[in-house]
Design a protein around this motif. Structure first.
Motif, PDB file in Angstrom:
ATOM      1  N   GLU A  19       0.843  -1.188   0.000  1.00  0.00           N
ATOM      2  CA  GLU A  19       0.000   0.000   0.000  1.00  0.00           C
ATOM      3  C   GLU A  19       0.883   1.244   0.000  1.00  0.00           C
ATOM      4  O   GLU A  19       1.873   1.316   0.711  1.00  0.00           O
ATOM      5  CB  GLU A  19      -0.915   0.015   1.214  1.00  0.00           C
ATOM      6  CG  GLU A  19      -1.951  -1.081   1.163  1.00  0.00           C
ATOM      7  CD  GLU A  19      -2.949  -0.987   2.294  1.00  0.00           C
ATOM      8  OE1 GLU A  19      -2.847  -0.038   3.111  1.00  0.00           O
ATOM      9  OE2 GLU A  19      -3.828  -1.841   2.352  1.00  0.00           O
ATOM     10  N   SER A  86       3.762  -1.093  -7.520  1.00  0.00           N
ATOM     11  CA  SER A  86       2.727  -0.141  -7.119  1.00  0.00           C
ATOM     12  C   SER A  86       2.701   1.076  -8.037  1.00  0.00           C
ATOM     13  O   SER A  86       1.740   1.847  -8.018  1.00  0.00           O
ATOM     14  CB  SER A  86       2.959   0.310  -5.680  1.00  0.00           C
ATOM     15  OG  SER A  86       4.082   1.163  -5.607  1.00  0.00           O
ATOM     16  N   PRO A  89      -0.286   1.160 -11.757  1.00  0.00           N
ATOM     17  CA  PRO A  89      -1.597   1.797 -11.903  1.00  0.00           C
ATOM     18  C   PRO A  89      -1.506   3.312 -12.067  1.00  0.00           C
ATOM     19  O   PRO A  89      -2.308   3.913 -12.781  1.00  0.00           O
ATOM     20  CB  PRO A  89      -2.328   1.441 -10.611  1.00  0.00           C
ATOM     21  CG  PRO A  89      -1.639   0.252 -10.101  1.00  0.00           C
ATOM     22  CD  PRO A  89      -0.214   0.362 -10.544  1.00  0.00           C
ATOM     23  N   ASP A 114      -3.490   7.472  -5.096  1.00  0.00           N
ATOM     24  CA  ASP A 114      -2.895   6.313  -4.438  1.00  0.00           C
ATOM     25  C   ASP A 114      -3.582   5.975  -3.121  1.00  0.00           C
ATOM     26  O   ASP A 114      -3.709   4.811  -2.768  1.00  0.00           O
ATOM     27  CB  ASP A 114      -1.406   6.537  -4.238  1.00  0.00           C
ATOM     28  CG  ASP A 114      -0.649   6.445  -5.557  1.00  0.00           C
ATOM     29  OD1 ASP A 114      -1.146   5.751  -6.465  1.00  0.00           O
ATOM     30  OD2 ASP A 114       0.412   7.054  -5.684  1.00  0.00           O
ATOM     31  N   ARG A 117      -6.842   4.325  -4.135  1.00  0.00           N
ATOM     32  CA  ARG A 117      -6.543   3.005  -4.689  1.00  0.00           C
ATOM     33  C   ARG A 117      -6.272   1.982  -3.578  1.00  0.00           C
ATOM     34  O   ARG A 117      -6.645   0.824  -3.678  1.00  0.00           O
ATOM     35  CB  ARG A 117      -5.341   3.089  -5.627  1.00  0.00           C
ATOM     36  CG  ARG A 117      -5.098   1.810  -6.354  1.00  0.00           C
ATOM     37  CD  ARG A 117      -3.932   1.955  -7.324  1.00  0.00           C
ATOM     38  NE  ARG A 117      -3.407   0.650  -7.567  1.00  0.00           N
ATOM     39  CZ  ARG A 117      -2.485   0.050  -6.823  1.00  0.00           C
ATOM     40  NH1 ARG A 117      -1.954   0.672  -5.807  1.00  0.00           N
ATOM     41  NH2 ARG A 117      -2.083  -1.170  -7.098  1.00  0.00           N
ATOM     42  N   ASN A 118      -5.645   2.432  -2.493  1.00  0.00           N
ATOM     43  CA  ASN A 118      -5.405   1.543  -1.353  1.00  0.00           C
ATOM     44  C   ASN A 118      -6.718   1.019  -0.770  1.00  0.00           C
ATOM     45  O   ASN A 118      -6.781  -0.113  -0.297  1.00  0.00           O
ATOM     46  CB  ASN A 118      -4.633   2.265  -0.248  1.00  0.00           C
ATOM     47  CG  ASN A 118      -3.184   2.495  -0.606  1.00  0.00           C
ATOM     48  OD1 ASN A 118      -2.637   1.846  -1.498  1.00  0.00           O
ATOM     49  ND2 ASN A 118      -2.563   3.425   0.074  1.00  0.00           N
ATOM     50  N   PHE A 120      -9.564   0.396  -2.401  1.00  0.00           N
ATOM     51  CA  PHE A 120     -10.302  -0.496  -3.276  1.00  0.00           C
ATOM     52  C   PHE A 120      -9.541  -1.721  -3.750  1.00  0.00           C
ATOM     53  O   PHE A 120     -10.110  -2.552  -4.452  1.00  0.00           O
ATOM     54  CB  PHE A 120     -10.818   0.286  -4.495  1.00  0.00           C
ATOM     55  CG  PHE A 120     -11.893   1.253  -4.127  1.00  0.00           C
ATOM     56  CD1 PHE A 120     -13.168   0.813  -3.849  1.00  0.00           C
ATOM     57  CD2 PHE A 120     -11.618   2.597  -4.023  1.00  0.00           C
ATOM     58  CE1 PHE A 120     -14.160   1.698  -3.492  1.00  0.00           C
ATOM     59  CE2 PHE A 120     -12.595   3.491  -3.670  1.00  0.00           C
ATOM     60  CZ  PHE A 120     -13.877   3.044  -3.397  1.00  0.00           C
ATOM     61  N   THR A 121      -8.282  -1.852  -3.410  1.00  0.00           N
ATOM     62  CA  THR A 121      -7.537  -3.053  -3.782  1.00  0.00           C
ATOM     63  C   THR A 121      -7.422  -3.962  -2.572  1.00  0.00           C
ATOM     64  O   THR A 121      -7.182  -3.509  -1.462  1.00  0.00           O
ATOM     65  CB  THR A 121      -6.126  -2.715  -4.300  1.00  0.00           C
ATOM     66  OG1 THR A 121      -5.441  -1.961  -3.305  1.00  0.00           O
ATOM     67  CG2 THR A 121      -6.189  -1.950  -5.589  1.00  0.00           C
ATOM     68  N   GLY A 123      -5.443  -6.407  -0.464  1.00  0.00           N
ATOM     69  CA  GLY A 123      -4.031  -6.704  -0.283  1.00  0.00           C
ATOM     70  C   GLY A 123      -3.752  -8.197  -0.264  1.00  0.00           C
ATOM     71  O   GLY A 123      -4.635  -9.009   0.053  1.00  0.00           O
ATOM     72  N   ARG A 124      -2.536  -8.552  -0.601  1.00  0.00           N
ATOM     73  CA  ARG A 124      -2.163  -9.961  -0.615  1.00  0.00           C
ATOM     74  C   ARG A 124      -2.235 -10.575   0.776  1.00  0.00           C
ATOM     75  O   ARG A 124      -2.475 -11.766   0.926  1.00  0.00           O
ATOM     76  CB  ARG A 124      -0.739 -10.111  -1.158  1.00  0.00           C
ATOM     77  CG  ARG A 124      -0.650  -9.780  -2.624  1.00  0.00           C
ATOM     78  CD  ARG A 124       0.728 -10.035  -3.153  1.00  0.00           C
ATOM     79  NE  ARG A 124       1.083 -11.416  -2.974  1.00  0.00           N
ATOM     80  CZ  ARG A 124       2.326 -11.849  -2.789  1.00  0.00           C
ATOM     81  NH1 ARG A 124       3.309 -11.001  -2.753  1.00  0.00           N
ATOM     82  NH2 ARG A 124       2.572 -13.127  -2.642  1.00  0.00           N
TER      83      ARG A 124
END
Length: 132
Positions: A19, A86, A89, A114, A117-118, A120-121, A123-124
């Motif tokens: 992130e 990162s 995008p 950014d 975007r953190n 809505f994504t 994380g692994r």
């Protein structure tokens, strides 16, 4: 990235989960620019990181030795992959917008882009092994 014919460099801080923490657009990649970015990062986060992972740019080493000498600095070959990934995008969005018109507009947009975007994504660290 180039804005109005002048080269601008994108400095970004990424945590261990990928992130984006902070972003700064500057015209130079020297020791003073690196020190400014590290100071901004420390001021915003409020704490000193356990480990600093960068590429092998010499200005990082010079600024790191002055600002946070007690932190472990890692410059091994594939350690900064999360920071590089990162950035993709951001580049795609910049291309879609047909470049930025001013440095101030780019800084404002990238800082917000950014952070959003953190949100809505996924994380692994939130996924199970079967979903990856």
């Amino acid at each position: 990235m180039t804005i109005r014919g002048q080269r601008q460099y994108l400095w970004r801080a990424v945590d261990q989960d990928g992130e984006v923490i902070d972003i700064l657009l500057q015209p130079r990649r020297d020791r003073h620019a690196a020190a400014r970015f590290l100071r901004k990062l420390l001021k915003r986060s409020g704490r000193v990181p356990h480990r600093l992972v960068t590429d092998r740019l010499g200005s990082y080493c010079a600024a790191y030795r002055v600002i946070m000498p007690s932190v472990v600095h890692d410059t091994t070959r594939y350690a900064n992959n999360q920071a590089e990934v990162s950035h993709q995008p951001t580049l795609q969005r910049e291309r879609h917008m047909r470049r930025f018109k001013s440095v101030a507009q780019a800084q404002r947009f990238l800082a917000v882009h950014d952070v959003v975007r953190n949100l809505f994504t996924v994380g692994r660290h939130r996924l199970r092994a079967g979903h990856q």
